[in-house]
Design an enzyme around this catalytic site. Structure first.
Site, short mmCIF file in Angstrom:
data_model
loop_
_atom_site.label_atom_id
_atom_site.label_comp_id
_atom_site.label_asym_id
_atom_site.label_seq_id
_atom_site.Cartn_x
_atom_site.Cartn_y
_atom_site.Cartn_z
N ASP A 12 0.89 -1.33 -0.06
CA ASP A 12 0.01 -0.09 -0.13
C ASP A 12 0.71 1.20 -0.06
O ASP A 12 1.57 1.44 0.97
CB ASP A 12 -0.82 -0.02 1.21
CG ASP A 12 -1.71 1.04 1.50
OD1 ASP A 12 -1.77 2.21 0.64
OD2 ASP A 12 -2.41 1.01 2.29
N ILE A 13 0.80 2.13 -0.92
CA ILE A 13 1.57 3.16 -1.19
C ILE A 13 1.56 4.12 -0.06
O ILE A 13 2.37 4.97 0.19
CB ILE A 13 1.43 3.96 -2.54
CG1 ILE A 13 2.43 4.65 -3.03
CG2 ILE A 13 0.04 4.77 -2.60
CD1 ILE A 13 2.56 5.14 -4.49
N VAL A 35 -6.17 4.32 -5.92
CA VAL A 35 -5.22 4.93 -4.79
C VAL A 35 -5.45 6.37 -4.66
O VAL A 35 -5.09 6.83 -3.38
CB VAL A 35 -3.92 4.66 -5.74
CG1 VAL A 35 -3.74 5.84 -6.94
CG2 VAL A 35 -2.61 4.72 -4.86
N ASP A 36 -6.23 7.03 -5.42
CA ASP A 36 -6.75 8.41 -5.05
C ASP A 36 -7.43 8.39 -4.03
O ASP A 36 -7.11 8.90 -2.90
CB ASP A 36 -7.40 9.04 -6.33
CG ASP A 36 -7.53 10.44 -6.29
OD1 ASP A 36 -7.03 11.04 -5.42
OD2 ASP A 36 -8.20 10.91 -7.23
N SER A 124 -2.94 4.80 -14.48
CA SER A 124 -3.58 4.24 -15.29
C SER A 124 -3.91 2.95 -15.33
O SER A 124 -4.83 2.43 -16.27
CB SER A 124 -3.03 4.79 -16.91
OG SER A 124 -3.33 6.31 -17.06
N GLY A 126 -5.65 0.99 -13.21
CA GLY A 126 -6.81 0.51 -12.47
C GLY A 126 -8.08 0.98 -13.19
O GLY A 126 -8.45 0.35 -14.35
N VAL A 127 -8.85 1.83 -12.68
CA VAL A 127 -9.87 2.38 -13.33
C VAL A 127 -9.98 2.79 -14.74
O VAL A 127 -10.85 2.60 -15.39
CB VAL A 127 -10.58 3.66 -12.56
CG1 VAL A 127 -11.83 4.28 -13.03
CG2 VAL A 127 -10.80 3.17 -11.03
N TYR A 128 -8.62 3.39 -15.10
CA TYR A 128 -8.50 3.93 -16.40
C TYR A 128 -7.96 2.85 -17.49
O TYR A 128 -7.74 3.16 -18.86
CB TYR A 128 -7.68 4.99 -16.52
CG TYR A 128 -7.72 6.25 -15.82
CD1 TYR A 128 -9.10 6.43 -15.61
CD2 TYR A 128 -7.05 7.47 -15.75
CE1 TYR A 128 -9.63 7.78 -15.16
CE2 TYR A 128 -7.70 8.63 -15.33
CZ TYR A 128 -8.85 8.93 -15.22
OH TYR A 128 -9.45 9.96 -14.69
N1 AR6 Z 1 -1.34 1.39 -3.13
C1 AR6 Z 1 -0.68 1.27 -4.29
N2 AR6 Z 1 -1.51 0.97 -5.42
C2 AR6 Z 1 -2.77 1.20 -5.41
C3 AR6 Z 1 -3.47 1.46 -4.22
C4 AR6 Z 1 -2.59 1.61 -2.90
N3 AR6 Z 1 -3.40 2.02 -1.83
N4 AR6 Z 1 -4.82 1.38 -4.43
C5 AR6 Z 1 -4.82 1.07 -5.79
N5 AR6 Z 1 -3.56 0.72 -6.23
P1 AR6 Z 1 -6.33 3.51 -10.06
P2 AR6 Z 1 -6.09 4.79 -12.52
C6 AR6 Z 1 -3.07 0.46 -7.70
O1 AR6 Z 1 -7.59 2.92 -10.41
O2 AR6 Z 1 -6.12 3.68 -13.16
C7 AR6 Z 1 -9.60 7.01 -9.42
O3 AR6 Z 1 -10.76 7.20 -9.10
C8 AR6 Z 1 -4.37 -0.33 -8.68
O4 AR6 Z 1 -4.27 -1.54 -8.38
O5 AR6 Z 1 -5.99 4.06 -8.63
O6 AR6 Z 1 -5.04 6.03 -13.04
C9 AR6 Z 1 -9.04 8.60 -9.91
O7 AR6 Z 1 -9.84 9.51 -9.12
C10 AR6 Z 1 -3.78 0.10 -9.95
O8 AR6 Z 1 -2.57 -0.91 -10.21
O9 AR6 Z 1 -5.85 4.77 -11.14
C11 AR6 Z 1 -9.22 8.52 -11.26
O10 AR6 Z 1 -10.65 8.92 -11.45
C12 AR6 Z 1 -3.12 1.57 -9.87
O11 AR6 Z 1 -3.06 1.73 -8.46
C13 AR6 Z 1 -8.96 7.16 -11.69
O12 AR6 Z 1 -9.17 6.44 -10.64
C14 AR6 Z 1 -3.78 2.68 -10.42
O13 AR6 Z 1 -5.33 2.32 -10.07
C15 AR6 Z 1 -7.60 7.02 -12.26
O14 AR6 Z 1 -7.61 5.70 -12.86
#
Ligand code: AR6
Length: 173
Positions: A12-13, A35-36, A124, A126-128
């Site tokens: 977890d970052i 992660v946001d 990018s 995850g959700v993206y």
């Molecule tokens: N620690 C490290 N990595 C994480 C954590 C954490 N606590 N939680 C998730 N990840 P994402 P995106 C990873 O969806 O694709 C948000 O709603 C996750 O598994 O967080 O850039 C924003 O507000 C994945 O590999 O970001 C934007 O609307 C990576 O972090 C949108 O999502 C990125 O996943 C951005 O989407």
């Protein structure tokens, strides 16, 4: 950046002891999921307050994809959050230059802050919707190709696929 300066860490970052933690945000900068959400929860309301301040002053239209901006890290062990906005994955348009720009711009902002260490999530991926193997490869290649005063880059793998992607891209598979 040299390959010896890059570490791959599973976890977890928000818990990492680094100077700067990168947030994979959206252009609005006012929070979200993934992660946001985790960063705002762990860091507390001071991060959102600074993001609102940015929106009210220098970034009225929000932060464009590929760019980066810093705030406090609030209650996290880190000193700063560097917010960046990754591109939404598209099968018809190649947006990898924008994704690479996120890593470069975060390192540039880290240099401005005087950060010695920085941790990145897989922007990018995850959700993206960016495919994990490609997202991790772009992360590694871009960090390696970027000149910076940062001494230590932590690539945070939130799952097995991310860890494997980073290791393969670093030739540590
Ligand atoms: N620690 C490290 N990595 C994480 C954590 C954490 N606590 N939680 C998730 N990840 P994402 P995106 C990873 O969806 O694709 C948000 O709603 C996750 O598994 O967080 O850039 C924003 O507000 C994945 O590999 O970001 C934007 O609307 C990576 O972090 C949108 O999502 C990125 O996943 C951005 O989407």
């Amino acid at each position: 950046m040299h390959t010896d300066q890059i570490e791959v860490v599973r976890g977890d970052i928000t818990r990492l002891e680094v100077d700067a933690v990168v947030n994979a945000a959206n252009s609005g900068l006012l929070g979200g999921g993934g992660v946001d959400g985790a960063i705002h929860r762990a860091g507390g309301p001071q991060i959102l307050a600074e993001c609102r301040q940015l929106r009210a002053t220098t970034l009225p239209e929000g932060l464009p994809a590929g760019q980066a901006v810093a705030t406090t890290a609030g209650r996290m062990p880190a000193r700063w959050v560097v917010h960046t906005v990754g591109p939404v994955y598209s099968r018809s348009t190649d947006r990898s230059a924008t994704l690479a720009s996120c890593y470069r711009e975060c390192l540039r902002v880290a240099d401005e802050l005087g950060a010695d260490s920085i941790a990145f999530p897989t922007i990018s991926a995850g959700v993206y919707g960016w495919p994990m193997d490609d997202a991790t490869r772009i992360a590694v290649q871009t960090v390696l190709a970027t000149e910076s005063r940062v001494q230590r880059v932590v690539l945070v793998a939130f799952n097995e696929a991310a860890e494997q992607g980073y290791r393969e891209a670093l030739g540590r598979g």
